[in-house]
Write a protein that holds these residues in place. Structure first.
Motif, PDB file in Angstrom:
ATOM      1  N   ARG A 216       5.147   5.100   1.813  1.00 21.76           N
ATOM      2  CA  ARG A 216       4.799   3.827   2.610  1.00 21.76           C
ATOM      3  C   ARG A 216       3.484   3.899   3.207  1.00 21.76           C
ATOM      4  O   ARG A 216       2.968   2.713   3.308  1.00 21.76           O
ATOM      5  N   GLY A 217       3.105   4.870   3.862  1.00 18.39           N
ATOM      6  CA  GLY A 217       1.811   4.721   4.068  1.00 18.39           C
ATOM      7  C   GLY A 217       0.763   4.290   3.218  1.00 18.39           C
ATOM      8  O   GLY A 217      -0.268   3.523   3.570  1.00 18.39           O
ATOM      9  N   ALA A 218       0.751   5.012   2.103  1.00 20.07           N
ATOM     10  CA  ALA A 218      -0.133   4.167   0.833  1.00 20.07           C
ATOM     11  C   ALA A 218       0.058   2.792   0.661  1.00 20.07           C
ATOM     12  O   ALA A 218      -1.029   2.340   0.496  1.00 20.07           O
ATOM     13  N   ILE A 219       1.148   2.298   0.828  1.00 22.03           N
ATOM     14  CA  ILE A 219       1.364   0.979   0.446  1.00 22.03           C
ATOM     15  C   ILE A 219       0.646   0.006   1.562  1.00 22.03           C
ATOM     16  O   ILE A 219       0.057  -0.843   1.571  1.00 22.03           O
ATOM     17  N   LYS A 220       0.671   0.325   2.912  1.00 24.23           N
ATOM     18  CA  LYS A 220       0.275  -0.050   3.971  1.00 24.23           C
ATOM     19  C   LYS A 220      -1.436  -0.272   3.674  1.00 24.23           C
ATOM     20  O   LYS A 220      -1.849  -1.123   3.936  1.00 24.23           O
ATOM     21  N   THR A 221      -1.880   0.906   3.516  1.00 24.49           N
ATOM     22  CA  THR A 221      -3.368   1.112   3.554  1.00 24.49           C
ATOM     23  C   THR A 221      -3.868   0.330   2.145  1.00 24.49           C
ATOM     24  O   THR A 221      -4.687  -0.692   2.297  1.00 24.49           O
ATOM     25  N   ASP A 222      -3.088   0.419   1.110  1.00 26.08           N
ATOM     26  CA  ASP A 222      -3.500  -0.601   0.071  1.00 26.08           C
ATOM     27  C   ASP A 222      -3.417  -2.097   0.306  1.00 26.08           C
ATOM     28  O   ASP A 222      -4.096  -2.763  -0.086  1.00 26.08           O
ATOM     29  N   PHE A 223      -2.440  -2.217   1.016  1.00 27.44           N
ATOM     30  CA  PHE A 223      -2.506  -3.674   1.554  1.00 27.44           C
ATOM     31  C   PHE A 223      -3.600  -4.311   2.091  1.00 27.44           C
ATOM     32  O   PHE A 223      -4.059  -5.350   1.908  1.00 27.44           O
ATOM     33  N   ILE A 224      -4.033  -3.327   3.121  1.00 29.94           N
ATOM     34  CA  ILE A 224      -5.173  -4.011   3.978  1.00 29.94           C
ATOM     35  C   ILE A 224      -6.361  -3.884   2.812  1.00 29.94           C
ATOM     36  O   ILE A 224      -7.531  -4.917   2.740  1.00 29.94           O
TER      37      ILE A 224
END
Length: 324
Positions: free
Chosen positions: A145-153
């Motif tokens: 979940r954290g990686a997906i949020k960072t990837d979204f940015i």
């Protein structure tokens, strides 16, 4: 018969036009993707950290989960938003570029600050602990979940930078080029990440089970070389973030109307390197990187004391920060 030949001639002409259009789309997409180099390298440099500490059999599934979410974010969410932005509010594109460039500067400066003032890495500390299957599954879900949020940015930065670099007035052309950028960069980044995270396992297998001495030696070199390679990738990624972040901001503020910084950097590069193309580029890159580092260092206390607490207050900061 002449009618059939004329029809075939028309079909061939249409095919040539279509092929030229495809070539144009791919060419524009490649050029636009190159402009996003800093964010791309950052993505490739950061992502391997998310699988650190997990069993080898979980590494590729974790990378696949992040990659699948990344392509969804780019094609289903960010691509339509980019098209709407380019049609209804193109004047906002430089503003978003400034925010994206500032984020890259902050990320790069934060890494430099951590090198200057080392502190325990929570990911490394976690890797030393023995976890139950349930704890490991929960941690994997949290990390993804954290990686997906960072990837979204990072994906938002990549798509915005690519959109600004496209040289066409056709909406469908822009959409097609951005789709090529989204798919190509996702495959490039997460394909590279998959190779990186499994390289040490492949090297260990070659060193332990290779039938030839040369195979075993290559395996040993891979295992020994991966820590240094990852460190080098982090350094290159950090330098790219600072350079590209600073460059984006300089060009974006010029598009808004403030040409002072861009003109000053151009004059300095001309005075130092003259008409030498590479020397001119190198001077500009160094100045952009230094400016990016200064801006990023100034942003660190702002993010830590203002933006971070606000994100945590609305439930957006905790997991992403922990994962990062």
């Amino acid at each position: 018969m002449s009618g059939l030949l004329a029809l075939l001639d028309d079909v061939a002409a249409i095919a040539k036009v279509a092929a030229a259009s495809v070539d144009d789309v791919i060419g524009q997409a490649a050029k636009a993707g190159a402009k996003a180099a800093g964010a791309v390298i950052d993505d490739a440099a950061v992502t391997p950290k998310y699988v650190h500490g997990f069993a080898a059999k979980r590494e590729l599934p974790i990378v696949w989960k992040i990659a699948r979410a990344s392509i969804f974010n780019k094609l289903v969410i960010l691509l339509p938003l980019a098209m709407l932005l380019s049609v209804f509010a193109p004047w906002l594109i430089p503003v978003f570029l400034i925010f994206g460039g500032a984020y890259l500067c902050f990320e790069g400066a934060e890494k430099v600050w951590h090198w200057l003032r080392p502190h325990p890495d929570p990911v490394e500390e976690l890797a030393k602990k023995k976890m139950s299957a349930e704890d490991s599954a929960h941690l994997e879900e949290q990390r993804v979940r954290g990686a997906i949020k960072t990837d979204f940015i990072l994906s938002a930065e990549i798509m915005t930078i690519a959109l600004a670099a496209l040289e066409t007035d056709s909406l469908w052309f822009r959409a097609a080029a951005l789709a090529v950028v989204a798919i190509g960069i996702t495959i490039l980044v997460y394909g590279a990440v998959a190779v990186i995270v499994k390289a040490d396992d492949v090297g260990l297998h070659m060193a332990s089970n290779g039938r030839l001495g040369a195979t075993q030696k290559i395996g040993e070199l891979i295992v020994r070389g991966m820590p240094g390679f990852l460190k080098g990738l982090t350094i290159v990624g950090t330098a790219a973030m600072l350079w590209v972040g600073g460059s984006i901001i300089v060009h974006a503020v010029a598009e808004i109307g403030w040409h002072g910084p861009e003109d000053w950097i151009h004059d300095v590069a001309q005075n130092i390197a003259g008409e030498n193309g590479f020397g001119n580029w190198l001077v500009k890159a160094v100045i952009d990187g230094i400016g990016g580092l200064v801006l990023g260092l100034l942003l660190i206390p702002v993010v830590q004391k203002v933006i971070g607490p606000l994100l945590r207050a609305v439930g957006l900061g905790g997991e992403a920060e922990e994962a990062h």
